[in-house]
Scaffold this motif. Structure first.
Motif, PDB file in Angstrom:
ATOM      1  N   ARG A 180      87.735  41.081  38.572  1.00 52.25           N
ATOM      2  CA  ARG A 180      87.373  42.052  39.601  1.00 52.25           C
ATOM      3  C   ARG A 180      88.262  41.908  40.832  1.00 52.25           C
ATOM      4  N   ARG A 181      88.542  40.674  41.246  1.00 49.00           N
ATOM      5  CA  ARG A 181      89.405  40.469  42.406  1.00 49.00           C
ATOM      6  C   ARG A 181      90.798  41.038  42.151  1.00 49.00           C
ATOM      7  N   VAL A 241      85.296  45.962  31.023  1.00 53.59           N
ATOM      8  CA  VAL A 241      84.401  46.971  31.594  1.00 53.59           C
ATOM      9  C   VAL A 241      83.837  46.497  32.931  1.00 53.59           C
ATOM     10  N   ALA A 242      83.396  45.251  32.971  1.00 50.46           N
ATOM     11  CA  ALA A 242      82.781  44.726  34.189  1.00 50.46           C
ATOM     12  C   ALA A 242      83.770  44.644  35.349  1.00 50.46           C
ATOM     13  N   ALA A 243      85.060  44.544  35.045  1.00 54.06           N
ATOM     14  CA  ALA A 243      86.080  44.449  36.101  1.00 54.06           C
ATOM     15  C   ALA A 243      86.320  45.781  36.797  1.00 54.06           C
ATOM     16  N   ALA A 275      79.867  39.415  29.548  1.00 54.06           N
ATOM     17  CA  ALA A 275      81.068  38.962  30.242  1.00 54.06           C
ATOM     18  C   ALA A 275      80.767  37.688  31.022  1.00 54.06           C
ATOM     19  N   PRO A 276      81.564  36.629  30.866  1.00 53.68           N
ATOM     20  CA  PRO A 276      81.347  35.402  31.645  1.00 53.68           C
ATOM     21  C   PRO A 276      81.532  35.662  33.135  1.00 53.68           C
ATOM     22  N   GLU A 277      80.705  35.040  33.940  1.00 62.36           N
ATOM     23  CA  GLU A 277      80.757  35.291  35.383  1.00 62.36           C
ATOM     24  C   GLU A 277      82.101  34.908  35.985  1.00 62.36           C
ATOM     25  N   ALA A 278      82.635  33.753  35.583  1.00 64.17           N
ATOM     26  CA  ALA A 278      83.889  33.278  36.177  1.00 64.17           C
ATOM     27  C   ALA A 278      85.039  34.233  35.863  1.00 64.17           C
ATOM     28  N   GLU A 306      73.209  43.323  33.419  1.00 64.90           N
ATOM     29  CA  GLU A 306      72.520  42.323  32.623  1.00 64.90           C
ATOM     30  C   GLU A 306      71.725  42.956  31.474  1.00 64.90           C
ATOM     31  N   GLY A 307      72.041  42.504  30.257  1.00 65.99           N
ATOM     32  CA  GLY A 307      71.301  42.940  29.086  1.00 65.99           C
ATOM     33  C   GLY A 307      71.581  44.350  28.645  1.00 65.99           C
ATOM     34  N   SER A 308      72.478  45.062  29.340  1.00 65.67           N
ATOM     35  CA  SER A 308      72.724  46.455  28.979  1.00 65.67           C
ATOM     36  C   SER A 308      73.780  46.540  27.895  1.00 65.67           C
TER      37      SER A 308
END
Length: 426
Positions: A136-137, A186-188, A127-130, A199-201
């Protein structure tokens, strides 16, 4: 009209008897159609009887004929696809047995197979950080009453807003988006386990920490990854059809995926596993499925997690997951409860377990909440939706524009009176 144009030919008019014969009804039914505004009529010459426009009667007869035909015989909507085939009690991804594929390969590898027809061993999504920060916000701003699909839908919209190139619908651009969008969803989601790092998972490992606070159990994690791969697509489910309709209108992939998430939220689709989860908890609490199943039947509800319209026998996804769940530490009580539900319900109607019941066993035995199955289902199906969007972008735009079968009053009708005039005060 020019001098060379022929004069219009008046429509042939027929008697009530002829209209009834064309429609296959009694003469009094013809007058009922007139009173409902479905047919127009005129008094015959000399004021005797009524006459009808032959073309109007023929059109009504054709409409009634279509309405009487079963859906499949009158051309039920079908869509060309090379993604999934369901045949008997098995299903296939691009011609390959889906259960064999999902039990031997990761979710990411199966997704790549659906998208490209190539198997990429060791495939990983990131997932790109930006985009992740924006998503997430947006998810954090939701009220506590928001459900799993609410959070994923908002994450998709936020990620879209952060992608200025989202309107590029070329295959390579959409594939690039696909490999970042699914992990962004998922990351959100907020992690249950504090301090978790992605990371890397694998995608399944990242999702685990957002569904339960328990430490990762590798056997259960394999079941989660296999569940994602098994559920990635299932032909033209209603949510998938919504995605294809959006893609047919050339909505970008984020919007197409959002259309699928909107449909998924219904209790007859993605949320069904939550009902099965709650039922299993109740069975475990009472020590028997009999009173729980009896209560469902008494209330006139279908028993959650049983039966599937596409499979005469057991859902192959459930069969595969139950086999893996047998090796999960602590899953034995939930598995026994599920078997008790199936056996108890069989006294009323012989239905087999479906994927929702298998998901419920996974979520109950790993300490996940009732909504976890909906999250798993939505994340899994996201990759399948993108595969269908890719297919649809290669088709003629707006090809799935059905025509409405109008059954209202025949025009012209008088303008309606204002509400206060139609219902004057006493």
């Amino acid at each position: 009209m020019t001098d060379q144009d022929p004069a219009p030919t008046p429509h042939r008019r027929i008697s009530t008897k002829e209209a009834a014969e064309l429609l296959g009804v009694k003469p009094e039914t013809v007058y009922a159609y007139v009173s409902r505004g479905q047919l127009g009529s005129r008094r015959g010459q000399g004021g005797r009887g009524s006459t009808f426009d032959a073309k109007e009667v023929e059109a009504l007869a054709r409409r009634h004929s279509r309405e009487r035909q079963p859906a499949r015989s009158r051309g039920e909507l079908s869509v060309r696809t090379h993604i999934t085939l369901i045949d008997g009690d098995r299903y296939y991804f691009r011609g390959v047995d889906a259960v064999e594929l999902a039990t031997r390969h990761s979710y990411e590898e199966v997704a790549e197979w659906l998208w490209t027809g190539d198997l990429r061993p060791g495939a990983r999504f990131s997932a790109p950080e930006a985009a992740t920060a924006v998503a997430r916000r947006a998810v954090r701003a939701l009220p506590s009453t928001s459900g799993p699909t609410d959070r994923l839908r908002v994450a998709a919209v936020a990620a879209a807003a952060a992608d200025p190139l989202r309107f590029d619908l070329s295959q390579q651009a959409v594939l690039g988006t696909a490999r970042t969008l699914v992990p962004t969803l998922v990351a959100a989601l907020p992690p249950v386990a504090q301090g978790h790092r992605d990371e890397g998972s694998s995608l399944a490992r990242g999702l685990w920490a957002r569904l339960t606070g328990r430490p990762v159990d590798e056997t259960a994690l394999r079941v989660l990854d296999t569940a994602l791969a098994l559920l990635v697509d299932h032909d033209l489910a209603v949510s998938t059809l919504a995605v294809r309709l959006a893609a047919s209108a050339r909505a970008h992939v984020y919007a197409a995926l959002s259309a699928g998430l909107g449909v998924l939220e219904g209790p007859l689709h993605g949320a069904a596993s939550g009902l099965a989860h709650r039922m299993l908890l109740e069975v475990l609490d009472q020590g028997s499925a009999a009173p729980v199943v009896a209560e469902e039947l008494r209330a006139g509800r279908a028993v959650p997690g049983l039966g599937h319209r596409l499979y005469p026998g057991e859902d192959p996804r459930a069969r595969a997951l139950f086999a893996l769940l047998a090796d999960v530490p602590g899953a034995a009580p939930a598995l026994a409860a599920a078997r008790d539900v199936v056996a108890t319900a069989a006294r009323h109607t012989p239905l087999h377990a479906n994927a929702d019941l298998a998901l419920a066993v996974l979520t109950v035995s790993t300490g996940m909440p009732a909504g976890a199955g909906e999250t798993i289902f939505a994340v899994a199906r996201s990759a399948g939706w993108i595969a269908h969007a890719l297919e649809e972008y290669a088709e003629t735009p707006l090809r799935m524009r059905p025509s409405g079968l109008y059954t209202g009053p025949r025009p012209p009708q008088p303008l309606p009176a204002p509400a206060d005039a139609a219902h004057p005060e006493a």
